[in-house]
Design a protein around this motif. Sequence first.
Motif, PDB file in Angstrom:
ATOM      1  N   ARG A   1      41.570  36.328  32.211  1.00 59.17           N
ATOM      2  CA  ARG A   1      42.459  35.333  32.793  1.00 59.17           C
ATOM      3  C   ARG A   1      43.587  36.081  33.497  1.00 59.17           C
ATOM      4  O   ARG A   1      44.147  37.018  32.955  1.00 59.17           O
ATOM      5  CB  ARG A   1      43.016  34.448  31.689  1.00 59.17           C
ATOM      6  CG  ARG A   1      43.458  33.093  32.154  1.00 59.17           C
ATOM      7  CD  ARG A   1      43.865  32.214  30.999  1.00 59.17           C
ATOM      8  NE  ARG A   1      42.797  31.532  30.321  1.00 59.17           N
ATOM      9  CZ  ARG A   1      42.131  30.476  30.776  1.00 59.17           C
ATOM     10  NH1 ARG A   1      42.400  29.997  31.960  1.00 59.17           N
ATOM     11  NH2 ARG A   1      41.204  29.899  30.061  1.00 59.17           N
ATOM     12  N   ASP A   2      43.891  35.679  34.726  1.00 57.20           N
ATOM     13  CA  ASP A   2      45.032  36.249  35.437  1.00 57.20           C
ATOM     14  C   ASP A   2      45.878  35.089  35.969  1.00 57.20           C
ATOM     15  O   ASP A   2      45.533  33.934  35.726  1.00 57.20           O
ATOM     16  CB  ASP A   2      44.581  37.236  36.524  1.00 57.20           C
ATOM     17  CG  ASP A   2      43.857  36.583  37.690  1.00 57.20           C
ATOM     18  OD1 ASP A   2      43.980  35.357  37.889  1.00 57.20           O
ATOM     19  OD2 ASP A   2      43.177  37.309  38.434  1.00 57.20           O
TER      20      ASP A   2
ATOM     21  N   ASP B   1      35.051  40.551  36.567  1.00 60.57           N
ATOM     22  CA  ASP B   1      35.073  41.953  36.978  1.00 60.57           C
ATOM     23  C   ASP B   1      33.782  42.626  36.523  1.00 60.57           C
ATOM     24  O   ASP B   1      33.297  42.391  35.410  1.00 60.57           O
ATOM     25  CB  ASP B   1      36.259  42.697  36.353  1.00 60.57           C
ATOM     26  CG  ASP B   1      37.584  42.232  36.903  1.00 60.57           C
ATOM     27  OD1 ASP B   1      37.771  42.346  38.136  1.00 60.57           O
ATOM     28  OD2 ASP B   1      38.422  41.747  36.124  1.00 60.57           O
TER      29      ASP B   1
ATOM     30  N   ARG C   1      38.953  35.302  36.124  1.00 63.70           N
ATOM     31  CA  ARG C   1      38.553  36.391  37.026  1.00 63.70           C
ATOM     32  C   ARG C   1      37.343  37.102  36.449  1.00 63.70           C
ATOM     33  O   ARG C   1      37.261  37.348  35.247  1.00 63.70           O
ATOM     34  CB  ARG C   1      39.721  37.350  37.142  1.00 63.70           C
ATOM     35  CG  ARG C   1      39.440  38.583  37.915  1.00 63.70           C
ATOM     36  CD  ARG C   1      40.668  39.446  37.904  1.00 63.70           C
ATOM     37  NE  ARG C   1      40.333  40.798  38.240  1.00 63.70           N
ATOM     38  CZ  ARG C   1      41.147  41.660  38.766  1.00 63.70           C
ATOM     39  NH1 ARG C   1      42.381  41.300  39.012  1.00 63.70           N
ATOM     40  NH2 ARG C   1      40.751  42.873  39.033  1.00 63.70           N
TER      41      ARG C   1
END
Length: 76
Positions: free
Chosen positions: A64-65, A72, A70
């Motif tokens: 979480r951003d 990756d 998100r």
Amino acid sequence: MLTAEHIEAIRLGRAPDPDAVAAAVAASEEAERTLRLGAGHVHRDDIAFAVDVDRFDFAMAVTRDPLGLRLDRVAP
């Protein structure tokens, strides 16, 4: 649930059949429900890619951003 059972079997040292698990996941009600969302939400090949064991040489980690979730790439 099927994926969790597969992971648990691996964790306990059992040797589950990944092809059988993949086939069960692909034929599941959840997979059918996901595909019914349609092209605006899901690519028609998403389930096939998701159950294609070892298709890719990496995994995706979710974090979480400030903008939300998100994904990756995580190399082995």
